[in-house]
Enzyme design. Structure first.
Site, PDB file in Angstrom:
ATOM      1  CB  SER A 281      -1.193  -0.196   1.318  1.00  0.00           C
ATOM      2  OG  SER A 281      -1.766   0.795   0.956  1.00  0.00           O
TER       3      SER A 281
ATOM      4  CG  HIS B 166      -5.749  -2.955   0.143  1.00  0.00           C
ATOM      5  ND1 HIS B 166      -4.654  -2.069  -0.492  1.00  0.00           N
ATOM      6  CD2 HIS B 166      -4.929  -1.654   1.372  1.00  0.00           C
ATOM      7  CE1 HIS B 166      -4.045  -0.910  -1.114  1.00  0.00           C
ATOM      8  NE2 HIS B 166      -3.499  -1.154   1.070  1.00  0.00           N
TER       9      HIS B 166
ATOM     10  CG  ASP C 162      -6.377  -2.717  -3.990  1.00  0.00           C
ATOM     11  OD1 ASP C 162      -6.956  -2.295  -2.917  1.00  0.00           O
ATOM     12  OD2 ASP C 162      -5.079  -2.376  -3.489  1.00  0.00           O
TER      13      ASP C 162
END
Length: 547
Positions: A238, A491, A462
């Protein structure tokens, strides 16, 4: 952020816009930018000191609730890299040494490959728990070869923790969650955002300006040196992918291997305002996926056999909660936040659907358990995470300083993506009133031979880090290879239930092997419907969780 993939999630990660970068922020960005030469020298000085000092690993801080098998130490870094002899702060690092045991043959010893350093994202998430993934079957081979190393980035407790308000004031009362907020509501939320930004400036003082992604990348270089690694093996998830991309741009010769899992779009024009609107648009698609799954299991949940009917039941629950918050703690905003987490991780789908179903049938307890109040310790952690998230994103880049720009862009977007758009605005709006100077985002780009081959992992649907970010990064890092989990939206895909993805991860980390070209994997199975039984899976650790 999930049970099966490895991150921490601290609320929404990003926002993004459909318009040009705001002109009013340009001078501010320039004012906060330096040539970087002083910082480069300061980083070299700090890295040399860290290499000489090393890390004395011992017991971990009690407040972190880490097992005795894990060892912790600290690394000293400058608060301001332009002045390495000035104020310094300590970053807490955690480690579990490589087991050196072959999972397939316990009599055979696996050669060690040094440290694998992990950043879980956020910004504002701690990676201190990461080394525990070595206990998960999907990580056994990697844990045999690598010392698993996590750390708490600057500002994240216990690494010189940042705070923008008293945690006692961070508790959010039940709120509405309007998808078409009134002018009065917008004015009230803007005033709150301005007060929050003011609190950050007042509580942190001059130090506030030094919490940003470029310094996070420099910190990573110092951690590498302290670990005694000539070159860095790194995995970022991320926001951690943006951190890794900056490191690759700043220190390409120090990279050994890099894994980018669930990729933030690193285009300088996207950081961070545009990325956040892109995120809001993507969450609408993921919310639709979740509603379709609930509708397909209407026999279990009784929430309607079409996504449209599920939407109506969600709106009905919001109206009821607005009239009478569940348990006095869960209003429409808390409901929306709980269901937003299901947009991050499929593993949440059965639990969130059951809680919504139970509430509409007269039992609010599952919803209260999943969306209700935090403990005092959890609230303090959430306040700290929110503070770091805000400081890093606001410091990183220009933001519009006129609320009219936010209002125009998000009103337009909310017509087609109402689920998260305005919630994302309120999360990031303090950046409109930020007092610290802004950085200018780096144009991450490496040519052939400048960087070792890297591995990029992404799920096609995502929402937190839309798939376009992975395509953008692949085009910017020469020699990188993208592995896509088709049709999936969880995710964070590394170390989860997809054996195909994990095979590529192991081949790369253990042998440096990459596909000759971009590859794809079939999606993981959708979760099975089931009523809530036992604890809801927590996102902080993979199979054991900020941006």
């Amino acid at each position: 952020m999930r049970a099966a993939a490895l991150y921490s999630a601290s609320g929404s990660l990003l926002l993004a816009t459909l318009t040009a970068a705001p002109a009013e922020a340009t001078a501010e960005a320039t004012a906060g930018t330096s040539s970087g030469a002083a910082e480069a020298r300061g980083t070299a000085v700090a890295a040399q000191r860290a290499a000489a000092a090393g890390i004395s690993f011992g017991r971990c801080p009690e407040a972190e609730d880490l097992p005795g098998s894990m060892r912790c130490g600290t690394v000293t870094v400058p608060l301001d890299y332009a002045h390495p002899d000035g104020k310094r702060i300590r970053l807490t690092v955690s480690r579990v040494p490589a087991t050196r045991e072959d999972p397939d043959n316990s009599t055979r010893e696996v050669p060690g490959q040094g440290a694998l350093v992990y950043n879980p994202g956020g910004p504002g998430a701690s990676g201190l728990h990461f080394p525990l993934v070595g206990m998960v079957p999907e990580w056994k081979r990697i844990a045999a070869a690598y010392d698993l190393v996590g750390y708490a980035p600057r500002g994240v407790a216990p690494s010189a923790p940042l705070s923008c308000q008293d945690p006692a004031d961070f508790v959010e009362e039940p709120r509405p969650a309007p998808t078409q907020p009134s002018a009065a509501y917008k004015k009230r939320r803007a005033a709150e955002a301005e007060a929050y930004a003011r609190g950050c400036a007042e509580r942190a003082g001059e130090a506030l300006r030094h919490y940003h992604s470029l310094n996070n990348a420099r910190d990573l270089e110092v951690v590498r040196a302290a670990l005694g690694e000539e070159r860095l093996t790194f995995m970022g998830a991320s926001y951690g992918t943006y951190l890794g991309a900056l490191y690759a741009e700043l220190f390409p010769a120090r990279v050994r291997r890099m894994v980018f899992d669930s990729v933030v779009n690193p285009d300088p024009g996207q950081i961070w305002y545009r990325n956040n609107l892109d995120q809001s648009a993507a969450f609408e698609h993921r919310w639709s996926d979740f509603k379709a799954w609930i509708a397909a299991h209407d026999a279990v949940y009784g929430l309607g056999d079409t996504p449209k009917e599920v939407q109506h039941r969600y709106e009905e629950a919001g109206r009821r909660l607005a009239a009478e918050p569940a348990g006095g703690t869960v209003g429409p905003a808390q409901l929306q936040s709980a269901l937003l987490r299901a947009g991050y991780y499929d593993d949440y789908w059965p639990h969130r659907a059951e809680a919504l179903s139970a509430y509409l049938k007269g039992d609010p307890q599952p919803l209260i358990d999943q969306a209700g109040t935090r403990t005092e310790e959890e609230t303090a952690g959430a306040e700290n995470s929110s503070s770091v998230y805000t400081a890093v994103e606001c410091n990183d880049a220009p933001w519009p300083t006129d609320f009219a720009v936010w209002d125009r862009d998000n009103t337009r977007l909310a017509r087609r993506a109402p689920f998260e758009t305005w919630d994302n605005v309120w999360t990031n709006l303090p950046c409109a009133y930020w007092r610290a100077p802004r950085q200018r985002p780096l144009d991450v780009r490496t040519g052939p031979g400048e960087l070792p081959p890297t591995l990029i992992l992404a799920a096609e649907r995502d929402a937190a880090t839309p798939y376009g970010g992975a395509l953008e990064l692949r085009g910017r890092l020469s020699g990188s290879v993208l592995v896509t989990e088709r049709g999936a939206g969880t995710h964070g895909v590394a170390g989860g239930p997809n054996a195909c993805v994990n095979g590529h991860l192991e081949a790369y980390l253990l042998d440096g092997g990459l596909p000759a070209r971009d590859a794809s994997c079939a999606p993981r199975p959708e979760p099975e419907p089931r009523p809530l039984s036992g604890p809801v899976p927590q996102p902080e650790q993979a199979a054991a969780p900020t941006v």
